[in-house]
Design an enzyme around this catalytic site. Structure first.
Site, PDB file in Angstrom:
ATOM      1  N   ARG A   1      -6.243   2.411 -13.232  1.00  0.00           N
ATOM      2  CA  ARG A   1      -6.930   1.655 -12.353  1.00  0.00           C
ATOM      3  C   ARG A   1      -8.074   2.973 -11.800  1.00  0.00           C
ATOM      4  O   ARG A   1      -7.815   4.007 -11.662  1.00  0.00           O
ATOM      5  CB  ARG A   1      -5.320   1.760 -11.165  1.00  0.00           C
ATOM      6  CG  ARG A   1      -6.099   2.315  -9.420  1.00  0.00           C
ATOM      7  CD  ARG A   1      -5.357   2.765  -8.645  1.00  0.00           C
ATOM      8  NE  ARG A   1      -5.277   2.951  -7.497  1.00  0.00           N
ATOM      9  CZ  ARG A   1      -5.249   3.591  -6.695  1.00  0.00           C
ATOM     10  NH1 ARG A   1      -4.314   4.339  -6.864  1.00  0.00           N
ATOM     11  NH2 ARG A   1      -5.654   3.726  -5.437  1.00  0.00           N
TER      12      ARG A   1
ATOM     13  N   LYS B   1      -0.684   9.538 -13.321  1.00  0.00           N
ATOM     14  CA  LYS B   1       0.696   7.945 -13.612  1.00  0.00           C
ATOM     15  C   LYS B   1       0.888   7.357 -15.083  1.00  0.00           C
ATOM     16  O   LYS B   1      -0.441   6.655 -15.238  1.00  0.00           O
ATOM     17  CB  LYS B   1       0.856   7.448 -12.368  1.00  0.00           C
ATOM     18  CG  LYS B   1       0.918   8.797 -11.957  1.00  0.00           C
ATOM     19  CD  LYS B   1       1.750   8.086  -9.894  1.00  0.00           C
ATOM     20  CE  LYS B   1       1.340   8.474  -8.895  1.00  0.00           C
ATOM     21  NZ  LYS B   1       0.771   7.623  -7.769  1.00  0.00           N
TER      22      LYS B   1
ATOM     23  N   GLU C   1       0.787  -3.101  -7.512  1.00  0.00           N
ATOM     24  CA  GLU C   1      -0.272  -3.028  -9.047  1.00  0.00           C
ATOM     25  C   GLU C   1      -0.153  -2.219 -10.475  1.00  0.00           C
ATOM     26  O   GLU C   1      -1.159  -2.780 -11.020  1.00  0.00           O
ATOM     27  CB  GLU C   1      -1.291  -1.455  -8.019  1.00  0.00           C
ATOM     28  CG  GLU C   1      -1.381  -1.972  -6.639  1.00  0.00           C
ATOM     29  CD  GLU C   1      -1.706  -0.659  -5.502  1.00  0.00           C
ATOM     30  OE1 GLU C   1      -2.762  -0.322  -5.218  1.00  0.00           O
ATOM     31  OE2 GLU C   1      -0.504  -0.083  -5.378  1.00  0.00           O
TER      32      GLU C   1
ATOM     33  N   HIS D   1      -7.683  -0.818  -1.955  1.00  0.00           N
ATOM     34  CA  HIS D   1      -6.430  -1.694  -2.468  1.00  0.00           C
ATOM     35  C   HIS D   1      -5.961  -2.840  -2.560  1.00  0.00           C
ATOM     36  O   HIS D   1      -5.361  -3.630  -2.585  1.00  0.00           O
ATOM     37  CB  HIS D   1      -5.082  -1.473  -0.422  1.00  0.00           C
ATOM     38  CG  HIS D   1      -4.835  -0.198  -0.944  1.00  0.00           C
ATOM     39  ND1 HIS D   1      -5.139   0.113   0.964  1.00  0.00           N
ATOM     40  CD2 HIS D   1      -4.043   1.186  -0.946  1.00  0.00           C
ATOM     41  CE1 HIS D   1      -4.595   1.416   1.033  1.00  0.00           C
ATOM     42  NE2 HIS D   1      -4.217   1.879   0.159  1.00  0.00           N
TER      43      HIS D   1
ATOM     44  N   ASN E   1      -2.654   5.687 -14.427  1.00  0.00           N
ATOM     45  CA  ASN E   1      -3.724   6.485 -12.939  1.00  0.00           C
ATOM     46  C   ASN E   1      -3.641   7.875 -13.044  1.00  0.00           C
ATOM     47  O   ASN E   1      -3.318   8.022 -12.941  1.00  0.00           O
ATOM     48  CB  ASN E   1      -2.542   5.233 -12.126  1.00  0.00           C
ATOM     49  CG  ASN E   1      -2.751   5.604 -10.397  1.00  0.00           C
ATOM     50  OD1 ASN E   1      -4.751   6.695 -10.320  1.00  0.00           O
ATOM     51  ND2 ASN E   1      -2.860   5.331  -9.531  1.00  0.00           N
TER      52      ASN E   1
ATOM     53  N   HIS F   1      -1.430  -3.863   4.045  1.00  0.00           N
ATOM     54  CA  HIS F   1      -0.891  -2.540   2.920  1.00  0.00           C
ATOM     55  C   HIS F   1      -0.753  -0.908   3.942  1.00  0.00           C
ATOM     56  O   HIS F   1      -1.233  -0.939   3.599  1.00  0.00           O
ATOM     57  CB  HIS F   1      -1.833  -2.290   1.992  1.00  0.00           C
ATOM     58  CG  HIS F   1      -1.306  -1.100   0.829  1.00  0.00           C
ATOM     59  ND1 HIS F   1      -0.806  -1.699  -0.621  1.00  0.00           N
ATOM     60  CD2 HIS F   1      -1.543   0.065   1.028  1.00  0.00           C
ATOM     61  CE1 HIS F   1      -1.027  -0.498  -0.912  1.00  0.00           C
ATOM     62  NE2 HIS F   1      -0.742   0.127  -0.246  1.00  0.00           N
TER      63      HIS F   1
ATOM     64  N   ILE G   1       5.974   1.906   4.389  1.00  0.00           N
ATOM     65  CA  ILE G   1       5.941   1.468   5.635  1.00  0.00           C
ATOM     66  C   ILE G   1       6.182  -0.613   5.779  1.00  0.00           C
ATOM     67  O   ILE G   1       7.271  -0.300   6.301  1.00  0.00           O
ATOM     68  CB  ILE G   1       4.667   2.038   6.396  1.00  0.00           C
ATOM     69  CG1 ILE G   1       4.539   3.249   6.602  1.00  0.00           C
ATOM     70  CG2 ILE G   1       5.562   1.363   8.138  1.00  0.00           C
ATOM     71  CD1 ILE G   1       3.558   4.249   7.480  1.00  0.00           C
ATOM     72  N   GLY G   2       5.143  -0.674   5.165  1.00  0.00           N
ATOM     73  CA  GLY G   2       6.238  -2.331   4.921  1.00  0.00           C
ATOM     74  C   GLY G   2       6.581  -2.569   4.489  1.00  0.00           C
ATOM     75  O   GLY G   2       7.275  -4.069   5.073  1.00  0.00           O
ATOM     76  N   GLU G   3       7.270  -2.237   3.448  1.00  0.00           N
ATOM     77  CA  GLU G   3       8.508  -2.577   3.075  1.00  0.00           C
ATOM     78  C   GLU G   3       9.993  -2.307   3.176  1.00  0.00           C
ATOM     79  O   GLU G   3      10.803  -3.005   3.001  1.00  0.00           O
ATOM     80  CB  GLU G   3       8.734  -2.368   1.219  1.00  0.00           C
ATOM     81  CG  GLU G   3       7.134  -3.353   1.074  1.00  0.00           C
ATOM     82  CD  GLU G   3       6.980  -2.230  -0.854  1.00  0.00           C
ATOM     83  OE1 GLU G   3       7.979  -2.402  -1.727  1.00  0.00           O
ATOM     84  OE2 GLU G   3       5.389  -2.385  -1.174  1.00  0.00           O
TER      85      GLU G   3
ATOM     86  N   ASP H   1       4.247  11.451   8.257  1.00  0.00           N
ATOM     87  CA  ASP H   1       5.529  10.120   7.063  1.00  0.00           C
ATOM     88  C   ASP H   1       6.149   9.364   8.546  1.00  0.00           C
ATOM     89  O   ASP H   1       6.999  10.050   9.486  1.00  0.00           O
ATOM     90  CB  ASP H   1       6.137  11.838   6.612  1.00  0.00           C
ATOM     91  CG  ASP H   1       6.832  10.952   5.807  1.00  0.00           C
ATOM     92  OD1 ASP H   1       7.494  11.062   4.377  1.00  0.00           O
ATOM     93  OD2 ASP H   1       8.376   9.956   6.649  1.00  0.00           O
ATOM     94  N   MET H   2       5.687   8.384   8.373  1.00  0.00           N
ATOM     95  CA  MET H   2       6.263   7.149   8.971  1.00  0.00           C
ATOM     96  C   MET H   2       7.932   7.653   9.599  1.00  0.00           C
ATOM     97  O   MET H   2       8.689   7.298  10.528  1.00  0.00           O
ATOM     98  CB  MET H   2       5.837   6.167   8.851  1.00  0.00           C
ATOM     99  CG  MET H   2       6.523   4.917   9.622  1.00  0.00           C
ATOM    100  SD  MET H   2       6.320   5.159  11.609  1.00  0.00           S
ATOM    101  CE  MET H   2       4.113   4.054  11.499  1.00  0.00           C
TER     102      MET H   2
ATOM    103  N   ARG I   1      -5.003  10.042   8.130  1.00  0.00           N
ATOM    104  CA  ARG I   1      -6.316  10.214   8.571  1.00  0.00           C
ATOM    105  C   ARG I   1      -6.729   9.236   9.820  1.00  0.00           C
ATOM    106  O   ARG I   1      -5.371   8.379  10.349  1.00  0.00           O
ATOM    107  CB  ARG I   1      -6.830   8.467   7.736  1.00  0.00           C
ATOM    108  CG  ARG I   1      -7.357   9.349   6.263  1.00  0.00           C
ATOM    109  CD  ARG I   1      -7.342   8.506   5.136  1.00  0.00           C
ATOM    110  NE  ARG I   1      -6.359   8.808   4.057  1.00  0.00           N
ATOM    111  CZ  ARG I   1      -6.210   7.464   3.278  1.00  0.00           C
ATOM    112  NH1 ARG I   1      -7.084   6.490   3.005  1.00  0.00           N
ATOM    113  NH2 ARG I   1      -5.139   8.005   2.086  1.00  0.00           N
TER     114      ARG I   1
END
Ligand code: ADP
Length: 412
Positions: A91, A14, A385, A180, A7, A208, A332-334, A283-284, A241
């Site tokens: 990617r 990465k 991914e 995504h 990536n 996501h 965040i979702g995880e 940052d959540m 954003r």
């Protein structure tokens, strides 16, 4: 077969090396600050001591060479020789309307990625640089490209077109693409496996939510709508954003604040979202900490984030005329039971009922967090991914090999 997944960013790269025999990760790492005298290389091999070094790496070709050296290093390496790496997968952010699926790289594919620079001016040039850097280091190894946009190419016209003059679509391909894609693809398949029903029968919303966030309506396994658009700015509120706003805000702010196009672009991408509303962080995790200490702006940022996501889930249930599952993934979702709870609490009318204990359980694997009697299943599925990129690359290279063998057999 061993497959290297790359990536490439403008100043970073990465990587993960997969052994496709059992889909295990043999090593992973990253090179940061490429183009400087103090580039940072972090290499984490499986079952061996890792490496963190600072050295001069002025371009991606050198970065790839350093990664290959580390992969076959006597002490830190995981392969006897680079020849064991039989394929490389990349990617690529934007595949436009050209790429509806992953493909093997050739000159034509590289030209098409270049043609899409306008649509992803930061990301696509970096990906092409990565492809060329691998080619220079491993000229005989086949490479594949996997696009963030490809999975969403099944969206119907009424979902992907914007209600603006059609000439803009015809001339510049201005439309919704969505991003995504590999993540929405992966978590929807994993969720169907856990639910134990064929994906063709299911209506899902996949969320996501990380620094960049998007959700998708997945009907019968295909993406029929998604929240990001021409660029990754549209849709959900994100770390920095804005997501959806009235487009008239742009000319209005430009005139009132005397901002240039570049400045307003930077405002919407880098100085909006959670950061703008909280005034302290994008940052959540930090937002939730501040909220728990009584910070009212952080609470407002959190509430707006969850409210806007909940509206999308409702809209997508309407788009699909029903909903069987909501899937949460990414940073965040995880990891945030608070966000999942706040999103799902307002969806009881759809038949969503969380299992409080399961939601707050910090387990790392894919799992249900809905109550057994919840009509709509809610799941947390860690995204992967890189695995999808490795699988697509492996499949394409194996198919080509087989086609070559068949042709040779027919000739002989
Ligand atoms: P990216 O889009 O850069 O890949 P990630 O998917 O890594 O981002 O998500 C980063 C986000 O996940 C950050 O907002 C971070 O605060 C959030 N996050 C990570 N762990 C937690 C947690 N335990 N609780 C809440 N938010 C978390």
């Amino acid at each position: 077969m061993k497959v290297l997944v790359i990536n490439a960013g403008s100043s970073s790269l990465k990587y993960q090396l997969y052994d496709m025999k059992d889909e295990s990760v043999l090593a992973k790492g990253r090179v940061e600050r490429i183009g400087t005298e103090s580039a940072i290389v972090t290499h984490e091999p499986k079952d061996k001591p890792g490496v963190r070094e600072v050295s001069e790496i002025l371009d991606h070709v050198t970065a790839v060479r350093r990664v290959l050296d580390l992969l076959q290093h006597r002490e830190h390496g995981v392969v006897g020789s680079i020849a064991e790496i039989e394929a490389v997968g990349h990617r690529v952010v934007h595949g436009g309307e050209t790429f509806k699926e992953s493909v093997l790289v050739d000159d034509e594919v590289k030209r098409s990625i270049r043609d899409l620079f306008d649509l992803a001016p930061l990301h696509n040039p970096a990906a092409l640089t990565g492809i060329n850097a691998v080619e220079q280091n491993m000229p005989d190894v086949p490479q594949a490209v996997v696009f963030d946009t490809a999975f969403h190419q099944t969206m119907p016209r009424h979902a992907y077109l914007y209600p603006i003059p059609m000439a803009l679509y015809r001339r510049h391909r201005i439309r919704r693409y969505g991003f995504h894609g590999t993540s929405h693809f992966y978590v929807s398949r994993r969720a169907a496996e856990l639910i134990g029903r064929p994906i063709e029968e299911l209506k899902m919303v996949t969320c996501h939510i990380g620094n960049g966030s998007s959700c998708a309506a997945i009907l019968g396994g295909q993406s029929v709508d998604t929240s990001m658009g021409l660029t990754p700015l549209e849709g959900l509120m994100m770390g920095t954003r804005s997501g959806d706003i009235d487009p008239a805000v742009v000319p209005f702010v430009m005139s009132k604040e005397e901002l240039t196009l570049g400045e307003v672009n930077s405002m919407l991408n880098k100085h909006s979202g959670l950061l703008a509303i909280s005034g302290s962080s994008g940052d959540m995790r930090e937002i939730i900490e501040a909220m728990e200490e009584g910070d009212r702006n952080a609470k407002l940022a959190f509430d707006m984030f969850c409210y806007r996501l909940r509206k999308y889930v409702g809209a997508y249930a309407a788009a699909m005329n029903g909903l069987d599952a909501i899937v949460f993934t990414a940073g965040i979702g995880e990891n945030s039971p608070h966000v999942r709870k706040a999103v799902c609490e307002g969806l009881s009318f759809l038949g969503v009922k969380l299992d409080e204990a399961a939601n707050f359980d910090a387990a790392k694997e894919a799992r249900f967090i809905s109550a057994p009697d919840s009509r709509v299943k809610v799941l947390v599925v860690p995204t992967n991914e890189e695995l999808i990129i490795a699988r697509d690359t492996y499949r394409l290279v194996t198919e080509r090999k087989r086609a070559g063998e068949t042709a040779a057999a027919l000739e002989s």
